[in-house]
Design a protein around this motif. Structure first.
Motif, PDB file in Angstrom:
ATOM      1  N   THR A  46      -9.625  -0.612 -29.591  1.00 34.58           N
ATOM      2  CA  THR A  46      -9.731  -2.027 -29.525  1.00 34.58           C
ATOM      3  C   THR A  46      -9.437  -2.873 -30.499  1.00 34.58           C
ATOM      4  O   THR A  46      -8.610  -3.742 -30.434  1.00 34.58           O
ATOM      5  CB  THR A  46     -11.196  -2.116 -28.987  1.00 34.58           C
ATOM      6  OG1 THR A  46     -11.464  -1.367 -27.554  1.00 34.58           O
ATOM      7  CG2 THR A  46     -11.345  -3.716 -28.257  1.00 34.58           C
ATOM      8  N   ASN A  47      -9.810  -2.546 -31.705  1.00 31.58           N
ATOM      9  CA  ASN A  47      -9.856  -3.506 -32.891  1.00 31.58           C
ATOM     10  C   ASN A  47      -8.298  -3.420 -33.260  1.00 31.58           C
ATOM     11  O   ASN A  47      -7.786  -4.413 -33.617  1.00 31.58           O
ATOM     12  CB  ASN A  47     -10.460  -2.695 -34.003  1.00 31.58           C
ATOM     13  CG  ASN A  47     -12.247  -3.401 -33.788  1.00 31.58           C
ATOM     14  OD1 ASN A  47     -12.458  -4.238 -33.317  1.00 31.58           O
ATOM     15  ND2 ASN A  47     -12.970  -2.783 -34.499  1.00 31.58           N
ATOM     16  N   LEU A  48      -7.828  -2.407 -33.059  1.00 27.95           N
ATOM     17  CA  LEU A  48      -6.109  -2.146 -33.576  1.00 27.95           C
ATOM     18  C   LEU A  48      -5.351  -3.159 -32.771  1.00 27.95           C
ATOM     19  O   LEU A  48      -4.679  -3.934 -33.278  1.00 27.95           O
ATOM     20  CB  LEU A  48      -5.888  -0.731 -33.328  1.00 27.95           C
ATOM     21  CG  LEU A  48      -4.219  -0.487 -33.757  1.00 27.95           C
ATOM     22  CD1 LEU A  48      -3.808  -0.999 -35.026  1.00 27.95           C
ATOM     23  CD2 LEU A  48      -4.011   0.841 -33.358  1.00 27.95           C
ATOM     24  N   LEU A  49      -5.517  -2.986 -31.474  1.00 31.22           N
ATOM     25  CA  LEU A  49      -4.813  -3.918 -30.411  1.00 31.22           C
ATOM     26  C   LEU A  49      -5.044  -5.267 -30.596  1.00 31.22           C
ATOM     27  O   LEU A  49      -4.177  -6.185 -30.399  1.00 31.22           O
ATOM     28  CB  LEU A  49      -5.003  -3.396 -28.897  1.00 31.22           C
ATOM     29  CG  LEU A  49      -4.474  -1.897 -28.693  1.00 31.22           C
ATOM     30  CD1 LEU A  49      -4.810  -1.744 -27.304  1.00 31.22           C
ATOM     31  CD2 LEU A  49      -2.923  -1.938 -28.848  1.00 31.22           C
ATOM     32  N   ARG A  50      -6.336  -5.622 -30.749  1.00 30.26           N
ATOM     33  CA  ARG A  50      -6.669  -7.111 -30.990  1.00 30.26           C
ATOM     34  C   ARG A  50      -5.991  -7.720 -32.420  1.00 30.26           C
ATOM     35  O   ARG A  50      -5.335  -8.793 -32.174  1.00 30.26           O
ATOM     36  CB  ARG A  50      -8.253  -7.372 -31.324  1.00 30.26           C
ATOM     37  CG  ARG A  50      -8.949  -7.093 -29.963  1.00 30.26           C
ATOM     38  CD  ARG A  50     -10.447  -7.278 -30.259  1.00 30.26           C
ATOM     39  NE  ARG A  50     -10.830  -8.802 -30.619  1.00 30.26           N
ATOM     40  CZ  ARG A  50     -10.919  -9.735 -29.933  1.00 30.26           C
ATOM     41  NH1 ARG A  50     -10.838  -9.697 -28.613  1.00 30.26           N
ATOM     42  NH2 ARG A  50     -11.025 -11.015 -30.604  1.00 30.26           N
ATOM     43  N   LEU A  51      -5.757  -6.835 -33.261  1.00 30.32           N
ATOM     44  CA  LEU A  51      -4.978  -7.080 -34.475  1.00 30.32           C
ATOM     45  C   LEU A  51      -3.468  -7.403 -34.158  1.00 30.32           C
ATOM     46  O   LEU A  51      -2.817  -8.275 -34.638  1.00 30.32           O
ATOM     47  CB  LEU A  51      -5.370  -6.188 -35.779  1.00 30.32           C
ATOM     48  CG  LEU A  51      -6.567  -6.282 -36.321  1.00 30.32           C
ATOM     49  CD1 LEU A  51      -6.905  -4.931 -37.190  1.00 30.32           C
ATOM     50  CD2 LEU A  51      -7.040  -7.539 -37.102  1.00 30.32           C
ATOM     51  N   ARG A  52      -3.100  -6.521 -33.383  1.00 29.19           N
ATOM     52  CA  ARG A  52      -1.721  -6.317 -33.232  1.00 29.19           C
ATOM     53  C   ARG A  52      -1.468  -7.412 -32.465  1.00 29.19           C
ATOM     54  O   ARG A  52      -0.021  -8.223 -32.357  1.00 29.19           O
ATOM     55  CB  ARG A  52      -1.013  -5.121 -32.584  1.00 29.19           C
ATOM     56  CG  ARG A  52      -1.149  -3.826 -33.714  1.00 29.19           C
ATOM     57  CD  ARG A  52      -0.688  -2.479 -32.887  1.00 29.19           C
ATOM     58  NE  ARG A  52       0.530  -2.880 -32.063  1.00 29.19           N
ATOM     59  CZ  ARG A  52       1.719  -2.855 -32.671  1.00 29.19           C
ATOM     60  NH1 ARG A  52       1.840  -2.627 -34.087  1.00 29.19           N
ATOM     61  NH2 ARG A  52       2.987  -2.890 -31.946  1.00 29.19           N
ATOM     62  N   HIS A  53      -2.199  -7.620 -31.386  1.00 23.73           N
ATOM     63  CA  HIS A  53      -1.868  -8.978 -30.507  1.00 23.73           C
ATOM     64  C   HIS A  53      -2.216 -10.158 -30.913  1.00 23.73           C
ATOM     65  O   HIS A  53      -2.061 -11.255 -30.306  1.00 23.73           O
ATOM     66  CB  HIS A  53      -2.315  -8.824 -29.153  1.00 23.73           C
ATOM     67  CG  HIS A  53      -1.915  -7.248 -28.294  1.00 23.73           C
ATOM     68  ND1 HIS A  53      -2.366  -6.969 -26.989  1.00 23.73           N
ATOM     69  CD2 HIS A  53      -0.954  -6.447 -28.842  1.00 23.73           C
ATOM     70  CE1 HIS A  53      -1.553  -5.978 -26.762  1.00 23.73           C
ATOM     71  NE2 HIS A  53      -0.667  -5.770 -27.826  1.00 23.73           N
ATOM     72  N   LYS A  54      -2.799 -10.303 -31.980  1.00 26.50           N
ATOM     73  CA  LYS A  54      -3.380 -11.538 -32.979  1.00 26.50           C
ATOM     74  C   LYS A  54      -4.448 -12.333 -31.752  1.00 26.50           C
ATOM     75  O   LYS A  54      -4.208 -13.423 -31.456  1.00 26.50           O
ATOM     76  CB  LYS A  54      -2.430 -12.482 -33.170  1.00 26.50           C
ATOM     77  CG  LYS A  54      -1.215 -11.894 -34.150  1.00 26.50           C
ATOM     78  CD  LYS A  54      -0.145 -12.704 -34.344  1.00 26.50           C
ATOM     79  CE  LYS A  54       0.819 -12.228 -35.565  1.00 26.50           C
ATOM     80  NZ  LYS A  54       1.276 -11.008 -35.379  1.00 26.50           N
ATOM     81  N   ILE A  55      -5.234 -11.462 -31.139  1.00 26.98           N
ATOM     82  CA  ILE A  55      -6.319 -12.157 -30.088  1.00 26.98           C
ATOM     83  C   ILE A  55      -7.291 -12.420 -30.953  1.00 26.98           C
ATOM     84  O   ILE A  55      -8.342 -11.920 -31.852  1.00 26.98           O
ATOM     85  CB  ILE A  55      -6.766 -10.944 -29.230  1.00 26.98           C
ATOM     86  CG1 ILE A  55      -5.454 -10.482 -28.435  1.00 26.98           C
ATOM     87  CG2 ILE A  55      -7.857 -11.416 -28.545  1.00 26.98           C
ATOM     88  CD1 ILE A  55      -5.807  -9.290 -27.808  1.00 26.98           C
TER      89      ILE A  55
END
Length: 406
Positions: A246-255
């Motif tokens: 979850t944290n990695l995808l939030r960082l990658r998607h700039k959420i």
């Protein structure tokens, strides 16, 4: 008059009117059978769902685009932000993960000579086999080289292979997907159905080939995927994997606000299915239990008629010394015998129905001892409850009036 003698008299009275007693018990029989069958089948559905989710692979998490609310809306509303590069990043940067497989799938016409079908074409990666616990029966699966070269190769699900080639060897044969020729490189081991959908009625191609040759790229962020399946290292690492992904995808998607993806574990999905099937089971059991109430009303009705018909008997018994309590107990025992006998017969019918369902369907339906105890106990209680009114009416009859009216 003791309890045993009252019971003997009640049994003799009921067996003297076999047809009426049987029809009186019918509502209780149907109610008990329905409750036991519904609960048994509902529990079987929950067990089947649990087994099918376990067959998806051990310790698997699923990442899908959009939120749960978005997936409940029109299909076109789902964002296209989950891409193949996200899967690669998860595999490379999340330490609690041991395998990641991306998937994108669509329905396409598949043709072999004069045979055709419309099956699910799954574009995926080589890790799919290990992450999702699939096996190859013949040939091989997609390789990294196939991915890099956009090779037009396909691994067939067991049902598709049988439909097209029967007992012939499918390896090396050519089929056409959406008018494009693909060479068969493998045939999958049968996997069975998942929630009513056959997993063997699919074919598997490199995800890059699926995007570039069949469905096209529809996301500005890269090669979009429908789902990313992730195998955690072990069961204990699932919470850590969920948090890290979850944290990695939030960082990658700039959420900075709400997520544009959803991470779910097998337990999360199974809990949702369990809640749905459990709720349906309770609802259907409650509907079936209405038959018990109807049966109880039938018992009260027949017992009231019986009081009217047996006025002379009641008056005579009171005249020779029977007390109100003796008469009350007599009629209460008759009502309880009717409901308890109906409950036992209904239990037998319910067990038979559950056994039949288990024999002719994939549901592992089983009889719950708790359901039997509750159903029989409730039916006996219903007989006791609905037998009070006619029993009290019989007990209060004046012996002189009763003898005169006879």
């Amino acid at each position: 008059m003791d309890f045993l003698e009252s019971t003997k008299m009640a049994v003799k009275t009921l067996t003297a009117n076999k047809l009426r007693s049987t029809l009186t018990m019918l509502g209780i029989i149907i109610g008990n059978a329905s409750v036991i069958a519904v609960i048994g089948i509902g529990q079987g559905a929950q067990r089947l769902a649990s087994e099918q989710f376990e067959s998806l692979g051990p310790n698997v998490l699923f990442v899908s685009p959009g939120t749960n609310q978005a997936r409940n809306g029109p299909r076109g509303d789902l964002p296209k932000t989950l891409v193949l590069e996200d899967a690669k990043a998860i595999a490379a940067q999340v330490p609690s993960v041991q395998g990641v497989a991306a998937q994108r799938q669509s329905q396409f016409p598949i043709v072999y000579r004069n045979l055709n079908t419309n099956s699910t074409v799954v574009g995926t990666t080589p890790e799919f086999l290990s992450v999702r616990s699939f096996d190859i029966a013949k040939g091989r699966f997609i390789t990294q080289q196939d991915m890099e070269r956009n090779t037009q190769v396909v691994a067939l699900g067991a049902d598709v292979a049988t439909r097209f080639f029967g007992n012939q060897d499918a390896i090396g044969q050519e089929i056409r997907i959406k008018g494009i020729t693909f060479r068969v490189i493998g045939v999958m081991q049968p996997k069975g159905a998942f929630l009513g959908t056959s997993q063997d009625d699919s074919v598997y191609v490199p995800i890059t080939t699926q995007a570039n040759r069949l469905s096209g790229r529809t996301s500005p962020y890269g090669l979009d995927v429908n789902i990313i399946s992730i195998a955690a290292k072990n069961e204990a690492s699932i919470p850590a994997a969920e948090f890290q992904v979850t944290n990695l995808l939030r960082l990658r998607h700039k959420i900075t606000g709400d997520d544009d993806f959803t991470v779910q574990t097998q337990k999360d999905v199974l809990a949702i299915v369990g809640t749905i099937t459990g709720g349906l089971t309770v609802m259907l059991a409650a509907i079936a239990a209405i038959s018990l109430v109807v049966g109880g009303i039938g018992i009260m009705n027949i017992m009231l008629v019986s009081v009217t018909e047996r006025t002379q008997e009641i008056g005579l018994r009171k005249a020779i010394g029977a007390s109100q309590q003796n008469i009350l107990i007599q009629f209460m025992i008759e009502a309880v015998i009717l409901s308890a006998a109906g409950g036992l017969l209904g239990t037998g019918v319910g067990i038979g129905a559950v056994t039949l369902v288990a024999a002719i369907s994939p549901l592992q339906a089983a009889v719950s001892p708790v359901a039997i105890a509750v159903a029989v106990g409730v039916s006996g209680g219903i007989g006791l409850f609905f037998g009070v009114v006619p029993a009290r009416q019989a007990a209060k009859l004046d012996p002189i009036v009763a003898l005169r009216s006879a």
